[in-house]
Design a protein around this motif. Structure first.
Motif, PDB file in Angstrom:
ATOM      1  N   ALA A 101      41.956  -1.882  71.631  1.00  0.00           N
ATOM      2  CA  ALA A 101      43.253  -1.242  71.396  1.00  0.00           C
ATOM      3  C   ALA A 101      43.542  -0.126  72.380  1.00  0.00           C
ATOM      4  N   GLY A 102      42.496   0.533  72.880  1.00  0.00           N
ATOM      5  CA  GLY A 102      42.689   1.622  73.821  1.00  0.00           C
ATOM      6  C   GLY A 102      43.150   1.187  75.195  1.00  0.00           C
ATOM      7  N   GLN A 103      43.147  -0.109  75.462  1.00  0.00           N
ATOM      8  CA  GLN A 103      43.573  -0.638  76.757  1.00  0.00           C
ATOM      9  C   GLN A 103      44.962  -1.259  76.696  1.00  0.00           C
ATOM     10  N   VAL A 104      45.679  -0.984  75.621  1.00  0.00           N
ATOM     11  CA  VAL A 104      47.007  -1.556  75.404  1.00  0.00           C
ATOM     12  C   VAL A 104      48.072  -0.496  75.673  1.00  0.00           C
ATOM     13  N   LEU A 105      49.165  -0.940  76.273  1.00  0.00           N
ATOM     14  CA  LEU A 105      50.293  -0.061  76.589  1.00  0.00           C
ATOM     15  C   LEU A 105      51.583  -0.658  76.045  1.00  0.00           C
ATOM     16  N   PRO A 106      52.545   0.179  75.668  1.00  0.00           N
ATOM     17  CA  PRO A 106      53.857  -0.357  75.293  1.00  0.00           C
ATOM     18  C   PRO A 106      54.576  -0.877  76.532  1.00  0.00           C
ATOM     19  N   VAL A 107      55.410  -1.875  76.367  1.00  0.00           N
ATOM     20  CA  VAL A 107      56.222  -2.354  77.489  1.00  0.00           C
ATOM     21  C   VAL A 107      57.240  -1.262  77.837  1.00  0.00           C
ATOM     22  N   PRO A 108      57.299  -0.845  79.092  1.00  0.00           N
ATOM     23  CA  PRO A 108      58.257   0.216  79.455  1.00  0.00           C
ATOM     24  C   PRO A 108      59.695  -0.226  79.190  1.00  0.00           C
ATOM     25  N   PRO A 109      60.528   0.641  78.647  1.00  0.00           N
ATOM     26  CA  PRO A 109      61.937   0.299  78.451  1.00  0.00           C
ATOM     27  C   PRO A 109      62.579  -0.140  79.762  1.00  0.00           C
ATOM     28  N   GLY A 110      63.378  -1.197  79.684  1.00  0.00           N
ATOM     29  CA  GLY A 110      64.054  -1.702  80.876  1.00  0.00           C
ATOM     30  C   GLY A 110      63.272  -2.744  81.644  1.00  0.00           C
ATOM     31  N   ILE A 111      62.020  -2.986  81.256  1.00  0.00           N
ATOM     32  CA  ILE A 111      61.183  -4.002  81.897  1.00  0.00           C
ATOM     33  C   ILE A 111      61.046  -5.186  80.956  1.00  0.00           C
ATOM     34  N   SER A 112      61.244  -6.405  81.467  1.00  0.00           N
ATOM     35  CA  SER A 112      61.114  -7.584  80.628  1.00  0.00           C
ATOM     36  C   SER A 112      59.665  -7.762  80.196  1.00  0.00           C
ATOM     37  N   LEU A 113      59.476  -8.432  79.066  1.00  0.00           N
ATOM     38  CA  LEU A 113      58.123  -8.648  78.558  1.00  0.00           C
ATOM     39  C   LEU A 113      57.291  -9.418  79.575  1.00  0.00           C
ATOM     40  N   LYS A 114      57.881 -10.415  80.218  1.00  0.00           N
ATOM     41  CA  LYS A 114      57.137 -11.208  81.200  1.00  0.00           C
ATOM     42  C   LYS A 114      56.733 -10.350  82.408  1.00  0.00           C
ATOM     43  N   ASP A 115      57.680  -9.588  82.963  1.00  0.00           N
ATOM     44  CA  ASP A 115      57.384  -8.799  84.164  1.00  0.00           C
ATOM     45  C   ASP A 115      56.444  -7.638  83.885  1.00  0.00           C
ATOM     46  N   ALA A 116      56.317  -7.220  82.633  1.00  0.00           N
ATOM     47  CA  ALA A 116      55.407  -6.123  82.296  1.00  0.00           C
ATOM     48  C   ALA A 116      53.959  -6.461  82.615  1.00  0.00           C
ATOM     49  N   ALA A 117      53.652  -7.747  82.737  1.00  0.00           N
ATOM     50  CA  ALA A 117      52.291  -8.156  83.095  1.00  0.00           C
ATOM     51  C   ALA A 117      51.890  -7.703  84.484  1.00  0.00           C
ATOM     52  N   SER A 118      52.866  -7.325  85.303  1.00  0.00           N
ATOM     53  CA  SER A 118      52.560  -6.947  86.689  1.00  0.00           C
ATOM     54  C   SER A 118      52.088  -5.504  86.821  1.00  0.00           C
ATOM     55  N   PHE A 119      52.084  -4.737  85.736  1.00  0.00           N
ATOM     56  CA  PHE A 119      51.804  -3.305  85.847  1.00  0.00           C
ATOM     57  C   PHE A 119      50.382  -2.843  85.520  1.00  0.00           C
ATOM     58  N   PRO A 120      49.718  -3.313  84.461  1.00  0.00           N
ATOM     59  CA  PRO A 120      48.496  -2.618  84.005  1.00  0.00           C
ATOM     60  C   PRO A 120      47.395  -2.475  85.043  1.00  0.00           C
ATOM     61  N   GLU A 121      47.026  -3.552  85.721  1.00  0.00           N
ATOM     62  CA  GLU A 121      45.911  -3.480  86.667  1.00  0.00           C
ATOM     63  C   GLU A 121      46.229  -2.574  87.846  1.00  0.00           C
ATOM     64  N   VAL A 122      47.411  -2.719  88.433  1.00  0.00           N
ATOM     65  CA  VAL A 122      47.736  -1.891  89.601  1.00  0.00           C
ATOM     66  C   VAL A 122      47.934  -0.437  89.207  1.00  0.00           C
ATOM     67  N   ALA A 123      48.590  -0.204  88.079  1.00  0.00           N
ATOM     68  CA  ALA A 123      48.827   1.171  87.639  1.00  0.00           C
ATOM     69  C   ALA A 123      47.514   1.879  87.340  1.00  0.00           C
ATOM     70  N   CYS A 124      46.605   1.198  86.654  1.00  0.00           N
ATOM     71  CA  CYS A 124      45.321   1.815  86.318  1.00  0.00           C
ATOM     72  C   CYS A 124      44.450   2.000  87.549  1.00  0.00           C
ATOM     73  N   THR A 125      44.502   1.046  88.471  1.00  0.00           N
ATOM     74  CA  THR A 125      43.722   1.178  89.705  1.00  0.00           C
ATOM     75  C   THR A 125      44.201   2.366  90.527  1.00  0.00           C
ATOM     76  N   VAL A 126      45.495   2.438  90.775  1.00  0.00           N
ATOM     77  CA  VAL A 126      46.040   3.507  91.608  1.00  0.00           C
ATOM     78  C   VAL A 126      45.883   4.865  90.930  1.00  0.00           C
ATOM     79  N   CYS A 127      46.182   4.934  89.658  1.00  0.00           N
ATOM     80  CA  CYS A 127      46.104   6.207  88.942  1.00  0.00           C
ATOM     81  C   CYS A 127      44.671   6.740  88.915  1.00  0.00           C
ATOM     82  N   SER A 128      43.704   5.848  88.671  1.00  0.00           N
ATOM     83  CA  SER A 128      42.306   6.285  88.543  1.00  0.00           C
ATOM     84  C   SER A 128      41.678   6.648  89.879  1.00  0.00           C
TER      85      SER A 128
END
Length: 325
Positions: A102-129
């Protein structure tokens, strides 16, 4: 459920869609019905038999996904059945369902489609960390990104600009350079026709950059050190050109350089949860403000996973490639 199975270590042709058992969730996990998953370089390495999943993770490919929660473990309080989410995975995205802490789950950002939201977690976590949590890139500093047109690169350009950095990138075609420019990159360097070290020195008045995000490894290591300013930080997240290199410690000593490296997949669930919360607190607002957008090059059905892998390995794409069940 259906999932993409690696029938034997090898090329893209070893990928097959098969019927497999549904995952079972633990008390601290949620079950996601997958809407989409995104391809990452680690998927191709795992397909070759060289990048096994962490213990306890799904054996199937896929390091991120978006979808709808179907079930929650008894220790999960934040999420409920029906929530639309995206998630950072240890594996299992190339399937119709996946269990994830559960700690690895994020809400879909408003304005982003459910399908396109799949493009964010890995890159966002990699760059941020990497460049923010560890290399401490700050407003007013300069960042060099190798592979600016990749999924990680296109995201890093946007979030670094949002955080006030000056961004330089390398890429290998005019089309890719133009795409990076459109995303906000200040300086775009064609590594096939230019000496990136000389261009970096030219663009920084001889000083060099403060932080480098590098997925190339061996071939660029010495040039990266030459491209850094005093107190510069090199962060290595990949070894596409090879993992072994030599280092002249005099360069590191004289310029007070920091060399860092880290992967994301093998971090503990607790550490991943910290990164995910950092992303939600500091990256999601940029997405909601329209300062960071999805860059999706092409979408494939799960049955065309082999074709998607061929495109990924050709490096002809810009941004992310998605698979959907």
């Amino acid at each position: 459920m259906k999932a993409v199975v690696v029938t034997a270590p090898g090329g893209p042709e070893v990928l097959r869609v098969q019927e497999v058992e549904d995952p079972e969730i633990k008390d601290d996990e949620v079950l996601i019905k997958v809407e989409a998953t995104a391809l990452n370089g680690g998927d191709t390495v795992q397909r070759k038999g060289l990048y096994p999943p962490p213990p306890g993770s799904s054996q199937y490919l896929g390091l991120e996904c978006s979808g709808t929660i179907e079930a929650v473990g008894k220790h999960v309080s934040r999420w409920k059945v029906g929530d639309q989410v995206c998630a950072l995975l240890g594996g299992g995205g190339y399937a119709e369902k996946v269990a994830v802490p559960a700690g690895q789950v994020l809400p879909v950002p408003p304005g982003i489609s459910l399908k396109d939201a799949a493009s964010f977690p890995e890159v966002a976590c990699t760059v941020c960390s990497t460049i923010f949590m560890m290399s401490r890139l700050s407003s007013g500093e300069t960042l060099l990104i190798h592979g600016g047109s990749s999924g990680i690169g296109t995201f890093a350009i946007q979030i670094a600009k949002y955080r006030g950095a000056r961004v330089l990138i390398t890429a290998g075609s005019e089309e890719k350079l133009a795409a990076c420019k459109d995303l906000g990159a200040d300086v775009c360097i064609n590594y096939k026709t230019e000496d990136f070290v000389a261009r970096v020195k030219e663009e920084t008045g001889g000083k060099g950059v403060d932080v480098i995000l590098d997925s190339i490894g061996q071939a660029y290591f010495r040039q990266n050190l030459d491209s850094l300013s005093f107190d510069g930080r090199l962060f290595v997240i990949g070894t596409l050109s090879g993992p072994v290199t030599e280092i002249d410690l005099r360069v590191v000593l004289s310029k007070r350089l920091t060399i860092q490296a880290a992967g994301l997949r093998y971090r503990s669930p607790e550490n991943k949860a910290i990164i995910v919360r950092e992303v939600e607190d500091n990256v999601w607002p940029a997405i909601m403000a329209g300062k960071v957008k999805t860059v999706v090059y092409k979408r494939f059905p799960l049955s065309e996973a082999a074709e998607a892998h061929q495109l990924l390995e050709s490096s002809q794409h810009i941004g992310k490639l998605l698979l959907f069940p």
